[in-house]
Write a protein that holds these residues in place. Structure first.
Motif, PDB file in Angstrom:
ATOM      1  N   ILE A  83      28.067 -11.905  77.928  1.00  9.56           N
ATOM      2  CA  ILE A  83      29.202 -11.428  78.721  1.00  9.56           C
ATOM      3  C   ILE A  83      30.291 -10.850  77.820  1.00  9.56           C
ATOM      4  O   ILE A  83      30.974  -9.877  78.183  1.00  9.56           O
ATOM      5  CB  ILE A  83      29.757 -12.570  79.593  1.00  9.56           C
ATOM      6  N   SER A  84      30.456 -11.409  76.610  1.00 11.71           N
ATOM      7  CA  SER A  84      31.409 -10.834  75.655  1.00 11.71           C
ATOM      8  C   SER A  84      31.009  -9.404  75.298  1.00 11.71           C
ATOM      9  O   SER A  84      31.853  -8.511  75.163  1.00 11.71           O
ATOM     10  CB  SER A  84      31.467 -11.699  74.392  1.00 11.71           C
ATOM     11  N   SER A  85      29.685  -9.185  75.133  1.00 15.80           N
ATOM     12  CA  SER A  85      29.200  -7.841  74.839  1.00 15.80           C
ATOM     13  C   SER A  85      29.486  -6.880  75.991  1.00 15.80           C
ATOM     14  O   SER A  85      29.809  -5.709  75.770  1.00 15.80           O
ATOM     15  CB  SER A  85      27.692  -7.882  74.554  1.00 15.80           C
ATOM     16  N   VAL A  86      29.395  -7.384  77.245  1.00 19.14           N
ATOM     17  CA  VAL A  86      29.712  -6.543  78.409  1.00 19.14           C
ATOM     18  C   VAL A  86      31.173  -6.094  78.356  1.00 19.14           C
ATOM     19  O   VAL A  86      31.488  -4.907  78.499  1.00 19.14           O
ATOM     20  CB  VAL A  86      29.431  -7.312  79.713  1.00 19.14           C
ATOM     21  N   HIS A  91      21.728 -11.636  84.631  1.00 16.92           N
ATOM     22  CA  HIS A  91      22.581 -12.674  85.209  1.00 16.92           C
ATOM     23  C   HIS A  91      22.547 -12.648  86.743  1.00 16.92           C
ATOM     24  O   HIS A  91      23.301 -13.375  87.391  1.00 16.92           O
ATOM     25  CB  HIS A  91      24.027 -12.501  84.729  1.00 16.92           C
ATOM     26  N   GLY A  92      21.723 -11.806  87.316  1.00 17.48           N
ATOM     27  CA  GLY A  92      21.609 -11.753  88.772  1.00 17.48           C
ATOM     28  C   GLY A  92      22.686 -10.928  89.444  1.00 17.48           C
ATOM     29  O   GLY A  92      22.846 -11.002  90.659  1.00 17.48           O
ATOM     30  N   GLY A  93      23.433 -10.143  88.672  1.00 16.02           N
ATOM     31  CA  GLY A  93      24.499  -9.327  89.249  1.00 16.02           C
ATOM     32  C   GLY A  93      24.139  -7.855  89.278  1.00 16.02           C
ATOM     33  O   GLY A  93      22.977  -7.478  89.113  1.00 16.02           O
ATOM     34  N   ARG A  94      25.150  -7.003  89.469  1.00 18.34           N
ATOM     35  CA  ARG A  94      24.908  -5.569  89.462  1.00 18.34           C
ATOM     36  C   ARG A  94      26.112  -4.849  88.855  1.00 18.34           C
ATOM     37  O   ARG A  94      27.224  -5.381  88.811  1.00 18.34           O
ATOM     38  CB  ARG A  94      24.631  -5.045  90.874  1.00 18.34           C
ATOM     39  N   VAL A  95      25.869  -3.610  88.375  1.00 16.60           N
ATOM     40  CA  VAL A  95      26.894  -2.785  87.727  1.00 16.60           C
ATOM     41  C   VAL A  95      26.938  -1.439  88.449  1.00 16.60           C
ATOM     42  O   VAL A  95      25.894  -0.893  88.814  1.00 16.60           O
ATOM     43  CB  VAL A  95      26.560  -2.556  86.234  1.00 16.60           C
ATOM     44  N   ASP A  98      23.366   9.232  88.234  1.00 16.51           N
ATOM     45  CA  ASP A  98      22.048   8.658  87.971  1.00 16.51           C
ATOM     46  C   ASP A  98      21.770   8.504  86.477  1.00 16.51           C
ATOM     47  O   ASP A  98      20.941   7.679  86.079  1.00 16.51           O
ATOM     48  CB  ASP A  98      20.948   9.521  88.602  1.00 16.51           C
ATOM     49  N   LYS A  99      22.437   9.296  85.628  1.00 16.72           N
ATOM     50  CA  LYS A  99      22.208   9.222  84.182  1.00 16.72           C
ATOM     51  C   LYS A  99      23.064   8.152  83.503  1.00 16.72           C
ATOM     52  O   LYS A  99      22.843   7.841  82.335  1.00 16.72           O
ATOM     53  CB  LYS A  99      22.529  10.579  83.532  1.00 16.72           C
ATOM     54  N   LEU A 100      24.031   7.609  84.222  1.00 17.87           N
ATOM     55  CA  LEU A 100      25.098   6.840  83.604  1.00 17.87           C
ATOM     56  C   LEU A 100      24.584   5.610  82.856  1.00 17.87           C
ATOM     57  O   LEU A 100      25.003   5.328  81.734  1.00 17.87           O
ATOM     58  CB  LEU A 100      26.105   6.413  84.681  1.00 17.87           C
ATOM     59  N   GLY A 123      28.893   8.312  69.907  1.00 19.19           N
ATOM     60  CA  GLY A 123      28.177   7.233  70.593  1.00 19.19           C
ATOM     61  C   GLY A 123      26.687   7.496  70.619  1.00 19.19           C
ATOM     62  O   GLY A 123      26.221   8.597  70.277  1.00 19.19           O
ATOM     63  N   THR A 124      25.925   6.464  70.967  1.00 13.55           N
ATOM     64  CA  THR A 124      24.460   6.556  70.982  1.00 13.55           C
ATOM     65  C   THR A 124      23.887   6.615  72.394  1.00 13.55           C
ATOM     66  O   THR A 124      22.694   6.828  72.565  1.00 13.55           O
ATOM     67  CB  THR A 124      23.845   5.343  70.255  1.00 13.55           C
ATOM     68  N   GLY A 125      24.695   6.369  73.418  1.00 13.46           N
ATOM     69  CA  GLY A 125      24.196   6.394  74.784  1.00 13.46           C
ATOM     70  C   GLY A 125      23.477   5.130  75.204  1.00 13.46           C
ATOM     71  O   GLY A 125      22.727   5.129  76.179  1.00 13.46           O
ATOM     72  N   LEU A 126      23.715   4.014  74.458  1.00 11.79           N
ATOM     73  CA  LEU A 126      23.038   2.767  74.792  1.00 11.79           C
ATOM     74  C   LEU A 126      23.987   1.691  75.316  1.00 11.79           C
ATOM     75  O   LEU A 126      23.545   0.660  75.819  1.00 11.79           O
ATOM     76  CB  LEU A 126      22.299   2.210  73.566  1.00 11.79           C
ATOM     77  N   GLY A 127      25.305   1.892  75.172  1.00 11.31           N
ATOM     78  CA  GLY A 127      26.261   0.863  75.556  1.00 11.31           C
ATOM     79  C   GLY A 127      26.155   0.455  77.006  1.00 11.31           C
ATOM     80  O   GLY A 127      26.056  -0.733  77.328  1.00 11.31           O
ATOM     81  N   LEU A 128      26.196   1.437  77.916  1.00 13.31           N
ATOM     82  CA  LEU A 128      26.129   1.118  79.335  1.00 13.31           C
ATOM     83  C   LEU A 128      24.754   0.595  79.739  1.00 13.31           C
ATOM     84  O   LEU A 128      24.641  -0.223  80.664  1.00 13.31           O
ATOM     85  CB  LEU A 128      26.492   2.347  80.169  1.00 13.31           C
ATOM     86  N   ALA A 129      23.710   1.040  79.053  1.00 17.59           N
ATOM     87  CA  ALA A 129      22.372   0.505  79.337  1.00 17.59           C
ATOM     88  C   ALA A 129      22.308  -0.981  78.980  1.00 17.59           C
ATOM     89  O   ALA A 129      21.688  -1.780  79.688  1.00 17.59           O
ATOM     90  CB  ALA A 129      21.314   1.282  78.557  1.00 17.59           C
ATOM     91  N   ILE A 130      22.959  -1.364  77.865  1.00 19.22           N
ATOM     92  CA  ILE A 130      23.008  -2.775  77.475  1.00 19.22           C
ATOM     93  C   ILE A 130      23.782  -3.572  78.517  1.00 19.22           C
ATOM     94  O   ILE A 130      23.392  -4.674  78.914  1.00 19.22           O
ATOM     95  CB  ILE A 130      23.635  -2.921  76.073  1.00 19.22           C
ATOM     96  N   VAL A 131      24.917  -3.027  78.979  1.00 26.02           N
ATOM     97  CA  VAL A 131      25.712  -3.691  80.006  1.00 26.02           C
ATOM     98  C   VAL A 131      24.872  -3.922  81.271  1.00 26.02           C
ATOM     99  O   VAL A 131      24.861  -5.018  81.844  1.00 26.02           O
ATOM    100  CB  VAL A 131      26.968  -2.854  80.351  1.00 26.02           C
TER     101      VAL A 131
END
Length: 586
Positions: free
Chosen positions: A474-477, A557-561, A525-527, A542-550
């Motif tokens: 969650i800290s990474s999020v 965790h059973g949630g959604r973004v 859709d690309k976000l 940036g590398t384009g992986l931050g939001l994918a990790i989030v």
């Protein structure tokens, strides 16, 4: 007690017996109908599992022949790929015809995999294998393939669980059906015997009793004839057949005229005859019901069939064996279904083992590639730095710019490898749950992300409800979302970020809002996809992986973004988590 009262009681008891017979008959018919529906449902589930297995095999075939084409440039492999793609669509159609729900759940994932393969093949055809490798498509294909297989395996597990439930229900229905049949037969025989006794005890009302007995016999006859199980009766002395019902004639292909008066020796092979007679003698000797869960019998019209049989001794008034009653249910369909299920389970277990080995090899491959890429990157970075330091005076401005470009690209590639490993780790790392102070985590992430920023943005953090989750994840999020907000609002004269939350029933939604460059919702859709960026490297690094990790962390965790944005008017990113996470973590 006078005779009139006795007769009245006898008539009342007889009426109750007849009503009970009718009720049992209705219950048995209802149970048989339910069992037919369960058998049909089990057959459909079997077809669904087989269709999914064939679909996964066809998808693997597409990937195999495409790899063969790309490695050997074999035109025959390309033709084989076209056939394999058509086969995938055919398997999808087959799955749709057996289970629409499973088809809808798998169709998107399978279609996305095929599209990804088409894109890889197109890039290979245009630019060659090196461009395919540099584009990162193999990694995305591995992930897409893993997603398809995981989804299919989850659906197969669900179907197997449903099939187990159906088998349990079918077994219960079978037991209930046998109990009802025994009850009907025993009650019918009891009514018949009772009628005989009543006829002997009431000579003066013989005609009336005979008529009543005739009616009862007709009812019992109709009942025996219309029960969908084979019912046969043998005499206890010679074990010769004295009765067989219509269902028995149909099953064995032998008419009752030919059947009555003969024994098992006249119709069946010696090994079956020995088994049948031994069971008959056991029933008569022990005076108890004997259940035979499975036995085979050769028939004239239907070949060899599987039967589930109950044999009941019928004793006379002196407790001596009089008749032997047999009730046999044809369980051939169920037996064949069980054999097919066993075969499918063996096949699925083999495919699961193959998939496990394949996944292990893929993880080893990804780690090795990432590890092996670091060494040449460090070499490039080191020599570029030495060349710049030692030869700065002899190099012109263009050469120094080239060296800076090399070093910057090396660092970017190293960061990309780190992000890829982090993304992969988030999918395998075990979640450790604890109560999290979201105010503290958001504040820490803010200090890290805003350190050294000029101008430093105005960051407002509302009171945030606590949640249960993995602190590191969650800290990474928080760090990824806040760092993105700061980065994309940096070009604003007065950058401002607002962090808030709201609670709805059993869910808490957290929000990170900025006044930066925003984004076009048509590109939404690309976000959250890997390597997908809505802005160029020149505009924002940036590398384009931050939001994918989030997205991966919150999903585990059973949630959604999700997010909302408008070009040049800022963006808002949300993530929601359940306040009852015990059933949500994976």
């Amino acid at each position: 007690m006078d005779g009139t009262s006795t007769k009245r009681q006898i008539r009342t008891g007889f009426l109750i017996a007849v009503i009970t017979l009718a009720a049992l008959s209705v219950a048995m018919f209802s149970t048989m109908t339910g069992r037919k529906h369960l058998d049909s449902a089990m057959e459909n589930k079997n077809s669904s599992i087989l269709a999914m297995g064939n679909l996964l095999h066809s998808l693997d075939e597409v990937e195999s022949v495409q790899d063969a084409f790309m490695l050997a440039a074999d035109s025959n492999a390309l033709f084989a790929r076209t056939r394999a793609v058509r086969d995938v669509q055919s398997r999808l159609d087959e799955l749709q015809s057996t289970d629409v729900t499973m088809y809808r759940q798998l169709n998107t994932s399978i279609t996305d995999t095929i599209h990804a393969l088409d894109a890889e093949l197109s890039l290979y055809t245009k630019s060659g294998m090196q461009s395919v490798t540099q584009s990162g498509m193999p990694v995305r294909l591995l992930q897409q393939r893993q997603q398809s297989h995981d989804l299919a395996n989850a659906l197969i597990s669900t179907v197997k669980a449903e099939m187990q439930s159906l088998r349990i229900q079918s077994s219960r229905n079978t037991v209930t059906l046998y109990i009802l049949q025994i009850a009907i037969i025993l009650l019918a025989l009891g009514v018949l015997i009772w009628s005989v006794i009543l006829m002997r005890s009431e000579l003066r009302e013989r005609q009336q009793k005979e008529n009543q007995l005739r009616d009862i016999n007709a009812y019992v006859e109709s009942l025996l004839e219309n029960i969908p199980a084979m019912i046969f009766i043998k005499d206890a002395r010679d074990l010769r057949f004295v009765r067989i019902n219509k269902a028995g004639e149909s099953l064995l292909g032998i008419s009752r005229e030919e059947f009555v008066g003969k024994s098992d020796h006249d119709f069946f092979p010696p090994d079956q005859v020995e088994f049948f007679i031994n069971k008959d003698r056991e029933v008569l000797a022990q005076d108890k019901v004997v259940e035979i869960p499975e036995e085979t019998i050769d028939t004239r019209n239907h070949g060899q069939r599987w039967l589930h049989t109950l044999k009941v001794p019928v004793m006379n008034v002196d407790k001596k064996p009089l008749l032997l009653l047999g009730i046999s249910m044809d369980i051939t369909t169920q037996k064949l279904a069980e054999q097919r299920i066993k075969a499918l389970n063996v096949e699925l277990e083999q495919k699961a083992k193959q998939l496990k080995v394949s996944n292990s090899e893929l993880e080893t491959f990804c780690y090795s590639v990432s590890h092996d890429l670091r060494a040449p990157l460090r070499t490039i970075e080191g020599f570029a730095q030495l060349l710049e330091e030692n030869q700065r005076s002899s190099l012109d401005a263009d050469s120094l710019r080239y060296l800076n470009t090399i070093r910057r690209s090396s660092k970017q590639m190293s960061q990309l490898i780190d992000d890829l490993l982090a993304y992969s780790k988030m999918g395998r790392q075990t979640i450790t749950t604890e109560k999290l102070d979201m105010n503290l985590l958001a504040a820490r992430a803010t200090e890290i992300a805003a350190f050294g920023r000029n101008p430093r943005p105005e960051i407002i953090i509302d009171d945030l409800p606590n949640i249960t989750g993995d602190e590191t994840m969650i800290s990474s999020v928080w760090l990824n979302l806040i760092d993105n907000a700061i980065k994309y609002s940096a070009k604003n004269i007065m950058p401002r970020i607002h962090i808030s939350a709201r609670s709805d029933d059993h869910t808490i939604t957290y929000c990170v809002q900025d006044n930066g460059v925003g984004f076009d919702m048509q590109q939404y859709d690309k976000l959250f996809d890997v390597f997908q960026r809505l802005h160029s490297e020149r505009e924002f690094t940036g590398t384009g992986l931050g939001l994918a990790i989030v997205e991966r962390i919150i999903s585990r965790h059973g949630g959604r973004v999700w997010a909302e944005g408008t070009p040049q008017q800022g963006a808002t990113f949300y993530f929601s988590l359940s306040t009852e996470p015990a059933h949500a973590f994976s």
